[in-house]
Design a protein around this motif. Structure first.
Motif, PDB file in Angstrom:
ATOM      1  N   CYS A 174      -8.799  26.851 -31.484  1.00  0.00           N
ATOM      2  CA  CYS A 174     -10.052  26.809 -32.232  1.00  0.00           C
ATOM      3  C   CYS A 174      -9.827  26.095 -33.570  1.00  0.00           C
ATOM      4  O   CYS A 174      -8.832  26.361 -34.258  1.00  0.00           O
ATOM      5  N   CYS A 234     -10.376  29.110 -36.482  1.00  0.00           N
ATOM      6  CA  CYS A 234      -9.452  30.236 -36.664  1.00  0.00           C
ATOM      7  C   CYS A 234      -8.135  30.021 -35.913  1.00  0.00           C
ATOM      8  O   CYS A 234      -7.283  30.903 -35.942  1.00  0.00           O
ATOM      9  N   CYS A 265     -15.412  31.489 -29.003  1.00  0.00           N
ATOM     10  CA  CYS A 265     -14.239  32.031 -29.682  1.00  0.00           C
ATOM     11  C   CYS A 265     -14.610  33.330 -30.391  1.00  0.00           C
ATOM     12  O   CYS A 265     -15.775  33.634 -30.589  1.00  0.00           O
ATOM     13  N   CYS A 287     -14.459  33.867 -33.381  1.00  0.00           N
ATOM     14  CA  CYS A 287     -15.125  33.537 -34.642  1.00  0.00           C
ATOM     15  C   CYS A 287     -16.523  32.976 -34.405  1.00  0.00           C
ATOM     16  O   CYS A 287     -17.142  32.446 -35.322  1.00  0.00           O
TER      17      CYS A 287
HETATM   18 ZN   LIG Z   1     -12.274  30.553 -33.608  1.00  0.00          ZN
END
Ligand SMILES: [Zn+2]
Length: 78
Positions: A19, A22, A44, A46
């Protein structure tokens, strides 16, 4: 100058299936559904969304249209 540095870095992360926000492995991201036979979308932890293209074997950031398509399909399932 800064843009020139950031863009390749994000591409490197995506090539490694990480990602860009993150750096969590996208292999472990939650699969949301299929966009087509060869493409599916993951989210994801996040909340960033990515499309995996089986033909090229890479993740890419999901476009707004792709996110809307998958959200419509999820809504239909309920
Ligand atoms: Zn992420």
């Amino acid at each position: 100058m800064i843009k020139n540095l950031i863009r390749p870095f994000q591409e490197v992360l995506l090539e490694r299936k990480l990602c860009v926000g993150c750096t969590n492995p996208l292999d472990q991201a939650k699969k949301m559904g299929n966009l087509s036979d060869n493409r599916f979308i993951v989210q994801c932890r996040c909340k960033r969304r990515y499309v995996f293209d089986k033909e090229i074997g890479l993740f890419q950031r999901a476009s707004l249209a792709e996110e809307q398509q998958i959200l419509r399909e999820i809504a239909k399932r309920k």
